[in-house]
Motif scaffolding. Structure first.
Motif, PDB file in Angstrom:
ATOM      1  N   GLU A  12       0.851  -1.198   0.000  1.00 43.35           N
ATOM      2  CA  GLU A  12       0.000   0.000   0.000  1.00 43.35           C
ATOM      3  C   GLU A  12       0.885   1.246   0.000  1.00 43.35           C
ATOM      4  O   GLU A  12       1.892   1.298   0.702  1.00 43.35           O
ATOM      5  N   ASP A  13       0.502   2.253  -0.790  1.00 39.85           N
ATOM      6  CA  ASP A  13       1.188   3.538  -0.756  1.00 39.85           C
ATOM      7  C   ASP A  13       0.727   4.305   0.482  1.00 39.85           C
ATOM      8  O   ASP A  13      -0.449   4.232   0.857  1.00 39.85           O
ATOM      9  N   GLY A  14       1.658   5.018   1.098  1.00 40.27           N
ATOM     10  CA  GLY A  14       1.282   5.787   2.276  1.00 40.27           C
ATOM     11  C   GLY A  14       2.363   6.772   2.672  1.00 40.27           C
ATOM     12  O   GLY A  14       3.429   6.837   2.054  1.00 40.27           O
ATOM     13  N   SER A  15       2.072   7.530   3.713  1.00 35.36           N
ATOM     14  CA  SER A  15       3.053   8.486   4.226  1.00 35.36           C
ATOM     15  C   SER A  15       2.717   8.853   5.668  1.00 35.36           C
ATOM     16  O   SER A  15       1.607   8.632   6.141  1.00 35.36           O
ATOM     17  N   LYS A  16       3.697   9.410   6.337  1.00 35.83           N
ATOM     18  CA  LYS A  16       3.540   9.899   7.703  1.00 35.83           C
ATOM     19  C   LYS A  16       4.299  11.207   7.786  1.00 35.83           C
ATOM     20  O   LYS A  16       5.431  11.314   7.323  1.00 35.83           O
ATOM     21  N   ASN A  17       3.647  12.231   8.364  1.00 40.76           N
ATOM     22  CA  ASN A  17       4.267  13.534   8.479  1.00 40.76           C
ATOM     23  C   ASN A  17       4.347  13.944   9.944  1.00 40.76           C
ATOM     24  O   ASN A  17       3.409  13.727  10.707  1.00 40.76           O
ATOM     25  N   TRP A  18       5.476  14.546  10.301  1.00 43.67           N
ATOM     26  CA  TRP A  18       5.659  15.143  11.622  1.00 43.67           C
ATOM     27  C   TRP A  18       5.957  16.623  11.415  1.00 43.67           C
ATOM     28  O   TRP A  18       6.789  16.983  10.581  1.00 43.67           O
ATOM     29  N   SER A  19       5.289  17.495  12.153  1.00 46.42           N
ATOM     30  CA  SER A  19       5.583  18.929  12.073  1.00 46.42           C
ATOM     31  C   SER A  19       6.970  19.186  12.667  1.00 46.42           C
ATOM     32  O   SER A  19       7.524  18.334  13.373  1.00 46.42           O
ATOM     33  N   TYR A  20       7.522  20.379  12.391  1.00 45.11           N
ATOM     34  CA  TYR A  20       8.841  20.695  12.938  1.00 45.11           C
ATOM     35  C   TYR A  20       8.844  20.619  14.461  1.00 45.11           C
ATOM     36  O   TYR A  20       9.823  20.199  15.072  1.00 45.11           O
ATOM     37  N   SER A  21       7.740  20.983  15.102  1.00 44.04           N
ATOM     38  CA  SER A  21       7.713  20.936  16.575  1.00 44.04           C
ATOM     39  C   SER A  21       7.621  19.501  17.083  1.00 44.04           C
ATOM     40  O   SER A  21       8.177  19.180  18.130  1.00 44.04           O
ATOM     41  N   GLU A  22       6.950  18.630  16.337  1.00 47.59           N
ATOM     42  CA  GLU A  22       6.893  17.211  16.720  1.00 47.59           C
ATOM     43  C   GLU A  22       8.248  16.529  16.502  1.00 47.59           C
ATOM     44  O   GLU A  22       8.514  15.492  17.106  1.00 47.59           O
ATOM     45  N   ALA A  23       9.079  17.100  15.620  1.00 46.79           N
ATOM     46  CA  ALA A  23      10.382  16.521  15.290  1.00 46.79           C
ATOM     47  C   ALA A  23      11.522  17.309  15.935  1.00 46.79           C
ATOM     48  O   ALA A  23      12.657  17.263  15.486  1.00 46.79           O
ATOM     49  N   ASN A  24      11.219  18.033  17.017  1.00 43.94           N
ATOM     50  CA  ASN A  24      12.198  18.858  17.716  1.00 43.94           C
ATOM     51  C   ASN A  24      12.825  18.071  18.857  1.00 43.94           C
ATOM     52  O   ASN A  24      12.249  17.969  19.948  1.00 43.94           O
ATOM     53  N   ASN A  25      13.994  17.462  18.591  1.00 46.35           N
ATOM     54  CA  ASN A  25      14.733  16.734  19.620  1.00 46.35           C
ATOM     55  C   ASN A  25      13.872  15.649  20.273  1.00 46.35           C
ATOM     56  O   ASN A  25      13.803  15.537  21.495  1.00 46.35           O
ATOM     57  N   LYS A  26      13.209  14.845  19.426  1.00 52.05           N
ATOM     58  CA  LYS A  26      12.306  13.793  19.919  1.00 52.05           C
ATOM     59  C   LYS A  26      12.759  12.426  19.422  1.00 52.05           C
ATOM     60  O   LYS A  26      13.258  12.280  18.310  1.00 52.05           O
ATOM     61  N   THR A  27      12.544  11.417  20.252  1.00 51.11           N
ATOM     62  CA  THR A  27      12.775  10.037  19.857  1.00 51.11           C
ATOM     63  C   THR A  27      11.419   9.424  19.543  1.00 51.11           C
ATOM     64  O   THR A  27      10.502   9.476  20.366  1.00 51.11           O
ATOM     65  N   ILE A  28      11.298   8.864  18.344  1.00 49.34           N
ATOM     66  CA  ILE A  28      10.020   8.373  17.836  1.00 49.34           C
ATOM     67  C   ILE A  28      10.185   6.945  17.337  1.00 49.34           C
ATOM     68  O   ILE A  28      11.141   6.642  16.616  1.00 49.34           O
ATOM     69  N   ALA A  29       9.251   6.073  17.711  1.00 49.13           N
ATOM     70  CA  ALA A  29       9.234   4.702  17.195  1.00 49.13           C
ATOM     71  C   ALA A  29       8.428   4.688  15.901  1.00 49.13           C
ATOM     72  O   ALA A  29       7.316   5.211  15.852  1.00 49.13           O
ATOM     73  N   PHE A  30       9.010   4.095  14.852  1.00 51.28           N
ATOM     74  CA  PHE A  30       8.336   4.006  13.559  1.00 51.28           C
ATOM     75  C   PHE A  30       8.364   2.558  13.090  1.00 51.28           C
ATOM     76  O   PHE A  30       9.437   1.952  13.000  1.00 51.28           O
ATOM     77  N   THR A  31       7.181   1.997  12.840  1.00 50.97           N
ATOM     78  CA  THR A  31       7.081   0.624  12.352  1.00 50.97           C
ATOM     79  C   THR A  31       6.859   0.640  10.844  1.00 50.97           C
ATOM     80  O   THR A  31       5.921   1.265  10.352  1.00 50.97           O
ATOM     81  N   VAL A  32       7.736  -0.055  10.137  1.00 48.91           N
ATOM     82  CA  VAL A  32       7.655  -0.136   8.677  1.00 48.91           C
ATOM     83  C   VAL A  32       6.424  -0.962   8.298  1.00 48.91           C
ATOM     84  O   VAL A  32       6.222  -2.045   8.841  1.00 48.91           O
ATOM     85  N   PRO A  33       5.601  -0.469   7.394  1.00 49.18           N
ATOM     86  CA  PRO A  33       4.414  -1.225   6.970  1.00 49.18           C
ATOM     87  C   PRO A  33       4.795  -2.551   6.284  1.00 49.18           C
ATOM     88  O   PRO A  33       5.901  -2.689   5.749  1.00 49.18           O
ATOM     89  N   PRO A  34       3.872  -3.527   6.274  1.00 52.78           N
ATOM     90  CA  PRO A  34       4.119  -4.809   5.616  1.00 52.78           C
ATOM     91  C   PRO A  34       4.456  -4.622   4.135  1.00 52.78           C
ATOM     92  O   PRO A  34       3.855  -3.797   3.454  1.00 52.78           O
ATOM     93  N   GLY A  35       5.448  -5.383   3.655  1.00 52.96           N
ATOM     94  CA  GLY A  35       5.818  -5.351   2.243  1.00 52.96           C
ATOM     95  C   GLY A  35       6.683  -4.178   1.830  1.00 52.96           C
ATOM     96  O   GLY A  35       7.101  -4.091   0.679  1.00 52.96           O
TER      97      GLY A  35
END
Length: 130
Positions: A12-35
């Motif tokens: 499936e095509d998709g995307s995830k966006n984080w604003s600059y404030s959400e990406a300001n010195n933050k540790t984030i868990a990201f799970t790669v989609p199937p396939g």
């Protein structure tokens, strides 16, 4: 999860966006989609100009492997003229269904977007992090 005839996972095509404030010195868990085998990582770095010797830096780094998923910068000289600029724009080779712990230091950007899908899956990675 839907399966196709030969046991392949439907991509499936998709995307995830984080604003600059959400990406300001933050540790984030990201799970790669199937396939999904490749993630396109993009962030437009703030353009350094009109201020002497200003410098902007942005990076996304895997906290486990220390691989940089993307790095960008923008620099101005002592007259406030931009002399160097590079956005984050990379293709990361990943493992489907794997959860990555990533540290985002991207406050000086327009935000970060991860994109994936059939067309991105066939691109050559600029970063490998399996």
């Amino acid at each position: 999860m839907r399966r196709l005839f030969f046991g392949e996972v439907k991509v499936e095509d998709g995307s995830k966006n984080w604003s600059y404030s959400e990406a300001n010195n933050k540790t984030i868990a990201f799970t790669v989609p199937p396939g999904i085998k490749r993630i396109k990582v993009f962030a437009e770095v703030d353009y350094a100009e009109d201020e002497p010797e200003v410098s902007h830096y942005a990076v996304i780094k895997n906290t486990t492997s220390n691989n940089k998923w993307g790095e960008g910068y923008s620099d101005a000289d002592d007259g406030g003229v931009n002399v160097d600029h590079e956005n984050i724009d990379s293709i990361v080779g990943v493992t489907p269904n794997k959860t990555y712990t990533l540290h985002f230091n991207c406050v000086q950007t327009s935000g970060v977007t991860f994109s994936w899908g059939k067309a991105i899956n066939v691109m050559t990675p600029t970063v490998e992090d399996y």
